[in-house]
Enzyme design. Structure first.
Site, PDB file in Angstrom:
ATOM      1  N   LYS A   1       0.816  -1.223   0.000  1.00 48.91           N
ATOM      2  CA  LYS A   1       0.000   0.000   0.000  1.00 48.91           C
ATOM      3  C   LYS A   1       0.842   1.263   0.000  1.00 48.91           C
ATOM      4  CE  LYS A   1      -4.286  -1.948   1.458  1.00 48.91           C
ATOM      5  NZ  LYS A   1      -5.523  -1.894   2.193  1.00 48.91           N
TER       6      LYS A   1
ATOM      7  N   LYS B   1     -11.296  -3.892  -2.036  1.00 48.15           N
ATOM      8  CA  LYS B   1     -12.178  -2.744  -2.167  1.00 48.15           C
ATOM      9  C   LYS B   1     -11.404  -1.450  -2.401  1.00 48.15           C
ATOM     10  CE  LYS B   1     -13.737  -3.294   2.449  1.00 48.15           C
ATOM     11  NZ  LYS B   1     -12.699  -3.106   3.457  1.00 48.15           N
TER      12      LYS B   1
ATOM     13  N   LYS C   1      -5.632 -10.106  -5.499  1.00 51.72           N
ATOM     14  CA  LYS C   1      -6.839 -10.423  -4.737  1.00 51.72           C
ATOM     15  C   LYS C   1      -7.933  -9.374  -4.986  1.00 51.72           C
ATOM     16  CE  LYS C   1      -6.513  -8.012  -0.392  1.00 51.72           C
ATOM     17  NZ  LYS C   1      -7.489  -7.742   0.606  1.00 51.72           N
TER      18      LYS C   1
HETATM   19  P1  ATP Z   1      -8.404  -3.567   1.047  1.00 50.14           P
HETATM   20  O1  ATP Z   1      -7.883  -4.610   0.116  1.00 50.14           O
HETATM   21  O2  ATP Z   1      -8.876  -2.366   0.389  1.00 50.14           O
HETATM   22  O3  ATP Z   1      -7.498  -3.317   2.213  1.00 50.14           O
HETATM   23  P2  ATP Z   1     -10.250  -5.504   1.692  1.00 50.14           P
HETATM   24  O4  ATP Z   1     -11.176  -5.602   0.579  1.00 50.14           O
HETATM   25  O5  ATP Z   1      -9.097  -6.451   1.815  1.00 50.14           O
HETATM   26  O6  ATP Z   1      -9.714  -4.084   1.713  1.00 50.14           O
HETATM   27  P3  ATP Z   1     -10.706  -5.555   4.536  1.00 50.14           P
HETATM   28  O7  ATP Z   1     -11.522  -4.656   5.335  1.00 50.14           O
HETATM   29  O8  ATP Z   1      -9.246  -5.280   4.601  1.00 50.14           O
HETATM   30  O9  ATP Z   1     -11.116  -5.574   3.022  1.00 50.14           O
HETATM   31  O10 ATP Z   1     -10.982  -7.058   4.937  1.00 50.14           O
HETATM   32  C1  ATP Z   1     -12.090  -7.563   5.647  1.00 50.14           C
HETATM   33  C2  ATP Z   1     -11.979  -9.069   5.683  1.00 50.14           C
HETATM   34  O11 ATP Z   1     -12.148  -9.608   4.371  1.00 50.14           O
HETATM   35  C3  ATP Z   1     -10.607  -9.583   6.151  1.00 50.14           C
HETATM   36  O12 ATP Z   1     -10.786 -10.685   7.004  1.00 50.14           O
HETATM   37  C4  ATP Z   1      -9.920 -10.001   4.889  1.00 50.14           C
HETATM   38  O13 ATP Z   1      -8.963 -11.021   5.108  1.00 50.14           O
HETATM   39  C5  ATP Z   1     -11.089 -10.490   4.060  1.00 50.14           C
HETATM   40  N1  ATP Z   1     -10.799 -10.370   2.635  1.00 50.14           N
HETATM   41  C6  ATP Z   1     -10.518  -9.224   1.965  1.00 50.14           C
HETATM   42  N2  ATP Z   1     -10.310  -9.458   0.660  1.00 50.14           N
HETATM   43  C7  ATP Z   1     -10.464 -10.795   0.481  1.00 50.14           C
HETATM   44  C8  ATP Z   1     -10.389 -11.659  -0.651  1.00 50.14           C
HETATM   45  N3  ATP Z   1     -10.131 -11.178  -1.852  1.00 50.14           N
HETATM   46  N4  ATP Z   1     -10.616 -12.975  -0.460  1.00 50.14           N
HETATM   47  C9  ATP Z   1     -10.906 -13.477   0.760  1.00 50.14           C
HETATM   48  N5  ATP Z   1     -10.990 -12.712   1.877  1.00 50.14           N
HETATM   49  C10 ATP Z   1     -10.774 -11.387   1.745  1.00 50.14           C
END
Ligand code: ATP
Ligand code: LTN
Length: 325
Positions: A111, A195, A192
């Site tokens: 990041k 968001k 992955k």
């Molecule tokens: P960002 O990537 O913008 O940091 P994010 O989409 O990863 O955000 P988070 O709030 O960081 O969302 O994650 C919330 C939960 O969702 C965490 O437990 C994280 O491990 C899970 N998670 C996020 N993205 C994925 C994914 N692509 N596949 C499976 N689990 C995910």
């Protein structure tokens, strides 16, 4: 009864990865455990976010968590910034963590790369996450695969603190699902689904309408060749679709691969399975959005409950370090 804690940032629209990797496992965990789920708004401040957006997204995060099936009668659902001990304990843990170990966090490296002014909070982000968890004497932290390294750090900090200042924190462990722990972007299956990355066609949002879900799955990037095999390194696009089918329907990945000899029918079945999974969530979320007053009341009650526990743990840690309370 075990204690379970997890968190999600209100930094964008929730997606299928959040649902399969995290939320639905929170719903399963809620009945047999003492469960805390937190909208981590302070973590969202580590990247650029518009204040009005943050306020709206924080409430909307709670809406989605209720819509996926968290029951406010049995879980403690709250907003991180409403329980001040999270920031207070984070400082004590910042004086336990080292620059070296924080510099090794892959999420920080990803990041911060390419950004001209990296916020100090992005660097200390995992310490605040450790504080979130350690405040509640947690046994299990249900998260997706990307959080594995942060959980290792949390454990290291708890053990180091206990060795230095006396037994204070319970040492938690991550629980990562067997399927769905790492849902990949449909357009860039080597990354992955996320968001904070702008990939409108690659990201299936939990609240997307069914037509959009079908369109996104149909247009998912597949790989050269036509054979349907599970080979994440060689065929990341098809492998992601197979994993989505497995995670959405309960069928095994290998069995799913055997069923198809072309991409079209596989995509159709993935689209149908994802629509079936998310449609009821979408309907409940639209209802809940019409009564945000009730959502705020639930969050207020959650913060009061969380605060009672957090205060006690914070006092224990502060006293152990020699602070006069
Ligand atoms: P960002 O990537 O913008 O940091 P994010 O989409 O990863 O955000 P988070 O709030 O960081 O969302 O994650 C919330 C939960 O969702 C965490 O437990 C994280 O491990 C899970 N998670 C996020 N993205 C994925 C994914 N692509 N596949 C499976 N689990 C995910
Ligand atoms: N870093 C996590 C969100 C998060 C979290 C937590 C998860 C903040 N505090 C405590 C589990 C427990 C993420 O980016 N997904």
């Amino acid at each position: 009864m075990a204690t379970v804690f997890s968190g999600v940032q209100p930094s964008g629209d929730f997606h299928l990865g959040n649902y399969l990797g995290a939320f639905r496992n929170w719903v399963t965990a809620q009945h047999d455990n003492d469960a805390y789920f937190c909208v981590v708004d302070l973590h969202a401040l580590t990247l650029e976010i518009d204040p009005a957006d943050l306020r709206r997204r924080t409430l909307d995060a709670a809406v989605v968590l209720l819509a996926v099936g968290l029951d406010p009668e049995v879980v403690t659902l709250f907003v991180q910034s409403q329980v001040p001990e999270h920031s207070r304990l984070a400082w004590l843990l910042e004086c336990t963590a080292t620059m070296g170990e924080l510099g090794r966090m892959t999420q920080f490296k990803e990041k911060s790369t390419g950004s001209e002014s990296v916020r100090a909070g992005l660097f200390t982000y995992p310490v605040l996450m450790a504080a979130d968890i350690l405040l509640y004497d947690v046994d299990e932290v249900p998260v997706g695969d990307d959080q594995r390294q942060h959980l290792e750090l949390t454990r290291d900090l708890a053990i180091r603190f206990n060795n230095r200042y006396g037994e204070t924190f319970k040492v938690p462990r991550a629980t990562i699902p067997k399927v769905g722990a790492r849902v990949m972007d449909l357009q860039h299956p080597e990354a992955k689904m996320s968001k904070s990355v702008e990939s409108p066609l690659g990201t299936v949002r939990i609240l997307d309408d069914p037509d959009d879900i079908v369109r996104k799955v149909r247009r998912a990037v597949t790989d050269a060749g036509t054979t349907v095999e599970h080979d994440p390194a060689g065929k990341p696009g098809v492998s992601n679709l197979l994993e989505l089918l497995a995670a959405s329907t309960g069928v095994g990945v290998a069995e799913a691969a055997d069923r198809y000899d072309a991409y079209g029918p596989l995509k159709q079945d993935v689209a149908d399975a994802v629509v079936a999974l998310l449609s009821p969530v979408r309907e409940r979320a639209l209802e809940l959005r019409s009564d945000l007053g009730e959502v705020e009341r639930i969050l207020g009650a959650g913060a009061t409950r969380a605060h009672e526990v957090a205060q006690r743990t914070y006092a224990r840690a502060a006293t152990a370090m020699g602070l006069v309370l």
